[in-house]
Design a protein around this motif. Structure first.
Motif, PDB file in Angstrom:
ATOM      1  N   GLN A 748       0.913  -1.197  -0.018  1.00  0.00           N
ATOM      2  CA  GLN A 748      -0.093   0.194   0.044  1.00  0.00           C
ATOM      3  C   GLN A 748       1.016   1.350   0.064  1.00  0.00           C
ATOM      4  O   GLN A 748       0.801   2.069  -0.747  1.00  0.00           O
ATOM      5  CB  GLN A 748      -0.803  -0.065   1.385  1.00  0.00           C
ATOM      6  N   LEU A 749       1.914   1.251   0.827  1.00  0.00           N
ATOM      7  CA  LEU A 749       2.771   2.295   0.990  1.00  0.00           C
ATOM      8  C   LEU A 749       3.482   2.715  -0.452  1.00  0.00           C
ATOM      9  O   LEU A 749       3.659   3.572  -0.835  1.00  0.00           O
ATOM     10  CB  LEU A 749       3.761   2.181   2.194  1.00  0.00           C
ATOM     11  N   LEU A 750       3.967   1.666  -0.823  1.00  0.00           N
ATOM     12  CA  LEU A 750       4.773   1.595  -2.050  1.00  0.00           C
ATOM     13  C   LEU A 750       3.933   2.024  -3.275  1.00  0.00           C
ATOM     14  O   LEU A 750       4.584   2.957  -4.170  1.00  0.00           O
ATOM     15  CB  LEU A 750       5.366   0.108  -2.419  1.00  0.00           C
ATOM     16  N   VAL A 753       3.799   5.556  -2.963  1.00  0.00           N
ATOM     17  CA  VAL A 753       4.872   6.193  -3.175  1.00  0.00           C
ATOM     18  C   VAL A 753       5.234   6.341  -4.707  1.00  0.00           C
ATOM     19  O   VAL A 753       5.535   7.577  -5.456  1.00  0.00           O
ATOM     20  CB  VAL A 753       6.353   5.388  -2.772  1.00  0.00           C
ATOM     21  N   ARG A 755       2.912   6.353  -7.006  1.00  0.00           N
ATOM     22  CA  ARG A 755       1.786   7.541  -7.235  1.00  0.00           C
ATOM     23  C   ARG A 755       2.345   8.801  -6.988  1.00  0.00           C
ATOM     24  O   ARG A 755       2.306   9.595  -8.245  1.00  0.00           O
ATOM     25  CB  ARG A 755       0.561   7.133  -6.504  1.00  0.00           C
ATOM     26  N   SER A 756       3.064   8.931  -6.008  1.00  0.00           N
ATOM     27  CA  SER A 756       3.367  10.324  -5.807  1.00  0.00           C
ATOM     28  C   SER A 756       4.630  10.720  -6.692  1.00  0.00           C
ATOM     29  O   SER A 756       4.407  11.891  -7.111  1.00  0.00           O
ATOM     30  CB  SER A 756       3.560  10.588  -4.426  1.00  0.00           C
TER      31      SER A 756
ATOM     32  N   ALA B  22       9.561   0.959   2.459  1.00  0.00           N
ATOM     33  CA  ALA B  22       8.391   1.636   1.861  1.00  0.00           C
ATOM     34  C   ALA B  22       8.183   2.841   2.812  1.00  0.00           C
ATOM     35  O   ALA B  22       7.941   4.093   2.400  1.00  0.00           O
ATOM     36  CB  ALA B  22       7.276   0.929   1.808  1.00  0.00           C
ATOM     37  N   MET B  25      10.757   5.744   2.194  1.00  0.00           N
ATOM     38  CA  MET B  25      10.444   6.319   1.224  1.00  0.00           C
ATOM     39  C   MET B  25       9.414   7.454   1.266  1.00  0.00           C
ATOM     40  O   MET B  25       9.646   8.535   0.819  1.00  0.00           O
ATOM     41  CB  MET B  25       9.724   5.495  -0.037  1.00  0.00           C
ATOM     42  N   VAL B  26       8.255   7.020   2.014  1.00  0.00           N
ATOM     43  CA  VAL B  26       7.367   7.957   2.159  1.00  0.00           C
ATOM     44  C   VAL B  26       7.957   9.303   3.156  1.00  0.00           C
ATOM     45  O   VAL B  26       7.676  10.372   2.966  1.00  0.00           O
ATOM     46  CB  VAL B  26       6.097   7.443   2.913  1.00  0.00           C
ATOM     47  N   MET B  29       9.980  11.576   1.287  1.00  0.00           N
ATOM     48  CA  MET B  29       9.200  12.396   0.637  1.00  0.00           C
ATOM     49  C   MET B  29       8.924  13.830   1.643  1.00  0.00           C
ATOM     50  O   MET B  29       8.958  14.847   1.050  1.00  0.00           O
ATOM     51  CB  MET B  29       7.970  11.861   0.179  1.00  0.00           C
ATOM     52  N   GLU B 117      -2.330   3.958   4.828  1.00  0.00           N
ATOM     53  CA  GLU B 117      -1.894   4.570   3.777  1.00  0.00           C
ATOM     54  C   GLU B 117      -0.701   5.442   3.895  1.00  0.00           C
ATOM     55  O   GLU B 117      -0.389   5.980   5.076  1.00  0.00           O
ATOM     56  CB  GLU B 117      -3.210   5.434   3.267  1.00  0.00           C
ATOM     57  N   ILE B 118      -0.238   6.375   2.834  1.00  0.00           N
ATOM     58  CA  ILE B 118       0.731   7.238   2.991  1.00  0.00           C
ATOM     59  C   ILE B 118       0.102   8.197   3.973  1.00  0.00           C
ATOM     60  O   ILE B 118       1.028   8.845   4.864  1.00  0.00           O
ATOM     61  CB  ILE B 118       1.269   7.679   1.640  1.00  0.00           C
ATOM     62  N   LEU B 121       0.108   7.708   7.504  1.00  0.00           N
ATOM     63  CA  LEU B 121       1.587   7.865   8.083  1.00  0.00           C
ATOM     64  C   LEU B 121       2.215   9.226   8.110  1.00  0.00           C
ATOM     65  O   LEU B 121       2.540   9.572   9.298  1.00  0.00           O
ATOM     66  CB  LEU B 121       2.731   7.037   7.222  1.00  0.00           C
ATOM     67  N   PRO B 136       2.106  14.351   0.283  1.00  0.00           N
ATOM     68  CA  PRO B 136       2.085  14.522  -1.041  1.00  0.00           C
ATOM     69  C   PRO B 136       0.915  14.748  -1.600  1.00  0.00           C
ATOM     70  O   PRO B 136      -0.306  14.171  -1.383  1.00  0.00           O
ATOM     71  CB  PRO B 136       2.679  13.054  -1.444  1.00  0.00           C
ATOM     72  N   GLU B 137       0.879  15.056  -2.722  1.00  0.00           N
ATOM     73  CA  GLU B 137      -0.645  15.509  -3.521  1.00  0.00           C
ATOM     74  C   GLU B 137      -0.877  14.079  -4.011  1.00  0.00           C
ATOM     75  O   GLU B 137      -0.381  13.212  -4.552  1.00  0.00           O
ATOM     76  CB  GLU B 137      -0.106  16.581  -4.650  1.00  0.00           C
ATOM     77  N   THR B 138      -2.354  14.029  -3.979  1.00  0.00           N
ATOM     78  CA  THR B 138      -2.654  12.847  -4.549  1.00  0.00           C
ATOM     79  C   THR B 138      -3.652  12.879  -5.570  1.00  0.00           C
ATOM     80  O   THR B 138      -4.365  14.062  -5.669  1.00  0.00           O
ATOM     81  CB  THR B 138      -3.678  12.115  -3.191  1.00  0.00           C
TER      82      THR B 138
END
Lengths: 954, 138
Positions: A748-750, A753, A755-756, B22, B25-26, B29, B117-118, B121, B136-138
């Protein structure tokens, strides 16, 4: 002294009191005169004396009594008229009265009057007082009780005489009674003494008569026999007489077909009559089956005596018996015995029924009697409430007619038996009851009736102290059985114990141990109780018979007896004995069967034990005292304990509840069961005492109910494995959820990522929708995992719900907000909040329900439409609605959609995903929190899901 | 996603390398730095250094409950003993466990259920760390 005493005569009269009163009393002269008149007409002598004891007043009765005129008396004292001694007595009494001032009563004083007659007086002396209260005069009133005393005396003498007479009468009565008893006993004893030797001589005589002999011998023997029989008849009559005299003849009335009975009794005479060349007739004119209440024995006596007389006094012609309704009385029957005999003179007819009366005028006195036969008949008929009449003509014959009422109302109720005792009147006449010149006529009949005894030769024991009797009995019974003898009761008892004979025949009167006692002793002993006893008794009176039966005797026979009768009775007893033996054999068979049954029972008990032993369930049986009485293998394997008390058991296995509370004492399930409680399937923990392995059990404890307290039974169902698998399942669920979710989280997180990173690139227009789709699929997968986990936990009852007081608005807003970014991204989510409400709920679970409802709403309604969430308070509940603009749900499915795995439409489901678990879980969650969930929907017009939660009290 | 100041460092205590990658990475960002602790022991070591001033102090600890050596609860209790750490550094519990929420509540800590979800977090980090971390923009 025939005139009233003049009031004015003599000094001192009238009495001072009257004089005083006269002063103020207008009636004084009158009352004075009155008083005197009254006094003179009173029958009691009255006098007044002053303090000098002089008469100052006397009435006429006194004057008459003492024999002096008033003039003589007034002013004089007692000493002038009575002897000194008497005068002294009067003076003493007078003085007493004056001194004490209270009335004096002399109960009895004897005096001698002027004429020398003696009187008995009762005198009352009363004071007369002046105004100071001093007694100035004395009034004497005399009752002459002489007549009364005389009458009393006479009465006393009469009473004494009466008592004397009564005493004499009583004594005479007592001695009469004693004499009576003596006479009765004497008669009974005579009968005994007479009958034994008679029996002993008659029986062999009869046997001898059977044997071929010369005519002269036979004739002589017949003469002996005839006279012996006559003697016997006398004895029997004496005996009957004795019985009546002693009041021992207590009849028992039974309903019998009276014609049949009379016919049978009469038939006994047929042979004797025919031998005399007399024609015998029996005429039955009664309706067939007519029943009358008679005492068969007494009835037999009546018929036998009347027929016996007819036989006796008739030399030729006929003797007839006629049974019919009594002429002139439909409720009675009449039995007439008619003969063409010598008849009786008219003058005798009124006295023939008197005791000891004998008809003097008769041509034939061939057969003497004692004159009691007919009095016995009269007595017997009287017992039946009937009458007996005789008509007779000298030289032409006699007719005796017995009339008895039908029915039983006229009889004493206590003496009626409604059931005919079989055989009671079928025995035929007793030997010697009648004079029969031939051997006993019923002999053949009795003999023919008998059947041979058992094939085995039975064993008889004859007990008699008389050698002749023993020999005789042995002789007549040897055809029936092997006969052994004993010389008295003691020897008999000993032999009976040793031989266990098939029948004991015993005399009653014996030295050492009499027949009754022998019988009682035999019946009291288990080994000999079944041996029948036949008593031979000469004492024919009823109490003796009762005693015979009470002693347990099976039968009795009276001396003298007919050998055939004895044989028949012996045969009967032997047959009965054989039958009883058969019964006993049968009982033994039954017993054996019972034995087998109980063996079978034992077997089934063993089976039960085997089952118990192999039962997977642990079984413990506890005695009322709390001891383990049975512990099966499974229980031993489970607990490592096989014996002891339940307290020891519980301590060693550390029995504890699911919550970890140690159980001991009264809280032990077995103790509770012993107290009557029933526990079923309670989860408990224990530790095996030998292996120290813990185990979980479902424990049941039940009181054992029986006739008495039988303890309790306790079963242990080992659920350790179940618990283990439950734990494993739990663990699996946790692991599964963890293991599934963890990579999903990364994914989900990846994906986020990716997506962003894509957002600002050239690839975005083509790749971004794919990534978004990927993200939605990940979410769906995530929800699916959550739903599956929830359902599993619901099934296990492990879904934890922790309700508390929370503000509903915040939960709703958060849920909607989250939905906006995810599932509701293509819809317009509108929130319409009511007032702020505190609900008692688990916020996570409420969020979960809302999430499910929102997901459904968004899933099933077209993109761009409105999904509205609203809240309001209503009736103590928070009411939340989620309304969509979807296709709606047909009403018949409104309930089914809340079922597990139900989907509105399979095709739809596939398109939108989901296993249909959301609504099922939502309903479970809502219900678990005290709320409800339901849907209102019209196809084509969208659906509104409602759910309620209880408002918080605080 | 531009920031002028260092938003700080986040200590991620989790043994799932894929997830931590992951997450890193988030968080990167959001210009957050990440220190990894793949076990409870590592986490306590790192925090021990923080306590004595030998390592940078994290602005947030993201603590997984299921660790290869000791349970998350134990890590939390032990770090409370450390001076300048216990009660001073915010902790958020992460878990994929069924009873994660309950366990987090029993520790009195905020809970971030896995998978997240991102945004989830980033929102958590934003709440506890310095800087204008922007989702981050979605």
């Amino acid at each position: 002294m025939a005139h009233p005493v003049d009031q004015s005569s003599g000094e001192g009269a009238p009495p001072p009191e009257s004089a005083d009163r006269a002063a103020g009393d207008p009636f004084a002269p009158l009352s004075d005169r009155f008083m005197r008149a009254i006094c003179d007409h009173v029958a009691h002598p009255i006098f007044v004396k002053d303090r000098e004891y002089r008469f100052v007043f006397v009435n006429r009765a006194l004057c008459e009594m003492v024999g002096h005129s008033a003039e003589d008396l007034i002013g004089r004292t007692d000493y002038d008229f009575f002897p000194r001694e008497q005068a002294d007595f009067f003076r003493e009494k007078d003085r007493q009265m004056f001194e004490s001032g209270v009335p004096v009563v002399i109960d009895e004083e004897p005096i001698t009057d002027a004429s020398g007659r003696r009187h008995v007086l009762a005198t009352t002396k009363v004071p007369l007082r002046d105004e100071t209260g001093r007694a100035t005069h004395l009034v004497g009133i005399i009752h002459d009780i002489s007549d009364l005393k005389r009458a009393e005396e006479e009465q006393r003498k009469a009473n004494l005489e009466l008592a004397d007479a009564l005493e004499r009468l009583r004594q005479r009565n007592a001695s009469l009674h004693q004499l009576d008893q003596l006479k009765t006993e004497f008669l009974a004893n005579i009968s005994h003494e007479f009958r034994t030797p008679l029996t002993l001589s008659l029986a062999p005589l009869e046997e001898m008569l059977e044997e071929p002999r010369s005519a002269s011998d036979h004739q002589r023997m017949q003469l002996v026999h005839k006279n012996s029989m006559r003697l016997l008849n006398l004895v029997n009559n004496l005996l009957d007489f004795a019985r009546i005299e002693s009041g021992h003849l207590e009849p028992t009335f039974v309903p019998v077909p009276i014609s049949d009975l009379t016919r049978q009794l009469s038939a006994s005479f047929e042979l004797a009559l025919s031998k005399k060349g007399i024609r015998y007739e029996f005429r039955d004119e009664l309706a067939p089956g007519t029943v009358a209440y008679v005492d068969p024995e007494v009835w037999q006596k009546i018929i036998f005596n009347l027929l016996g007389n007819a036989l006796k006094y008739t030399q030729h012609g006929r003797v007839g018996v006629r049974v019919r309704r009594a002429p002139g009385d439909a409720e009675a029957i009449a039995v007439s015995i008619e003969d063409t005999g010598i008849g009786m003179p008219e003058a005798e007819l009124s006295r023939v029924f008197d005791r000891f009366h004998r008809v003097k005028e008769g041509r034939s006195y061939t057969y003497e009697g004692m004159g009691i036969g007919l009095s016995l008949v009269a007595e017997g008929v009287r017992l039946h409430g009937g009458t007996v009449h005789v008509k007779s003509e000298l030289g032409a014959g006699s007719v005796f007619t017995v009339t008895i009422p039908l029915g039983s109302a006229h009889l004493p109720q206590g003496r009626i038996r409604t059931h005919q005792l079989e055989g009671l009147w079928r025995d035929g006449p007793r030997k010697g009851d009648i004079l029969v010149p031939s051997p006993y006529p019923a002999q053949e009949a009795v003999g023919a009736d008998a059947t041979p005894a058992a094939t085995r030769q039975p064993l008889l024991l004859v007990v008699d102290d008389n050698q002749d009797m023993r020999d005789y009995l042995q002789q007549i019974l040897k055809s029936e059985a092997q006969v052994l003898t004993a010389r008295d009761g003691l020897e008999g008892l000993e032999q009976a114990r040793r031989l266990l004979p098939d029948l004991v025949i015993s005399d009653v009167m014996m030295p050492n141990l009499d027949g009754f006692e022998l019988c009682q002793r035999l019946k009291a002993e288990e080994s000999t109780a079944h041996v029948p006893v036949l008593l031979i008794t000469a004492r024919a009176d009823l109490p003796e018979r009762v005693r015979g039966l009470q002693s347990g005797a099976d039968d009795y026979i009276l001396k003298p007896f007919n050998p055939a009768e004895l044989q028949a009775r012996v045969r009967l007893q032997l047959r009965l004995h054989a039958a009883r033996q058969q019964l006993r054999d049968h009982a033994a068979v039954l017993e054996r069967t019972l034995d087998e049954k109980s063996r079978a029972l034992r077997h089934s008990h063993e089976e039960l034990s085997t089952i118990l032993a192999h039962l997977a369930e642990g079984v413990l049986v506890v005695s009322p005292k709390g001891e383990l009485t049975l512990v099966n293998h499974a229980a031993i394997a489970l607990t490592g304990i096989s014996t002891g008390t339940i307290d020891e058991w519980a301590a060693q296995v550390e029995l504890s509840t699911e919550e970890g509370e140690r159980l001991e004492g009264d809280s032990l399930p077995m103790r509770r069961a012993l107290a009557g409680e029933t526990l079923l399937g309670v989860e408990m923990r224990l530790v095996n005492a030998s292996t120290r392995q813990p185990a979980w059990v479902l424990l049941s404890a039940v009181p054992l109910k029986g006739e008495r307290a039988q303890g309790a039974v306790c079963t242990l169902h080992d659920i350790s494995r179940l618990k283990e698998s439950e734990r494993l399942k739990d663990e699996f669920l946790s692991v599964a959820s963890h293991e599934l979710r963890t990579p999903l989280g990364s994914l989900q997180l990846l994906s986020g990522v990716v997506r962003s990173h894509l957002a600002d690139t050239a690839l975005a227009p083509t790749v971004l929708p794919l990534v978004e789709r990927q993200q939605r699929l990940i979410q769906r997968l995530n929800r699916l995992i959550n739903d599956i986990l929830d359902v599993s936990r619901l099934k296990l009852g492990k879904l934890s719900i922790n309700p508390r007081s929370v503000e509903l608005g915040a939960i709703v807003r958060e849920a909607v907000e989250r939905a906006r970014g995810t599932i509701g991204i293509r819809h317009e989510l509108v929130v319409s909040m009511g007032a702020e409400m505190m609900v008692h709920a688990d916020p996570d679970r409420v969020d979960q329900i809302l999430g499910n409802l929102l997901a459904n709403a968004c899933k099933y309604s077209p993109a761009g439409t409105v999904v509205e969430v609203a809240t309001r308070g209503h009736d103590g509940m928070a009411h939340i609605t989620v309304r969509d603009s979807g296709p709606g749900i047909p009403v018949e499915l409104h309930e089914r959609i809340f079922e597990r795995f139900y989907q509105v439409e399979a095709s739809m489901g596939r398109a939108f995903g989901g296993l249909g678990l959301g609504l099922y879980i939502s309903r479970e969650l809502a219900t678990a929190q005290g709320g409800q969930i339901w849907v209102e929907s019209v196809p084509e017009h969208g659906s509104t899901f409602h759910f309620t939660l209880p408002l918080s009290n605080g | 996603m531009r920031t002028t100041t260092d938003p700080g460092m986040v200590l991620v205590v989790d043994d799932d390398l894929d997830l931590v990658d992951a997450m890193e990475m988030v968080l990167q960002m959001g210009k957050c730095r990440v220190t990894r602790a793949p076990s409870g022991k590592c986490a306590l070591e790192a925090l021990g250094k923080v306590a004595v001033g030998e390592a940078e102090r994290p602005c947030l600890v993201l603590l997984d409950l299921m660790l290869p050596d000791i349970r998350g609860e134990e890590v939390y209790r032990n770090m409370q003993e450390l001076p300048a750490v216990g009660g001073a550094i915010p902790v958020v519990v992460m878990s994929a466990m069924v009873d994660g929420a309950v366990r987090a509540r029993s520790l009195g800590l905020p809970f971030l259920p896995k998978p997240f979800e991102i945004d989830d977090l980033l929102r958590v980090v934003q709440r506890h760390c310095r800087g204008d971390l922007v989702p981050p923009e979605t």
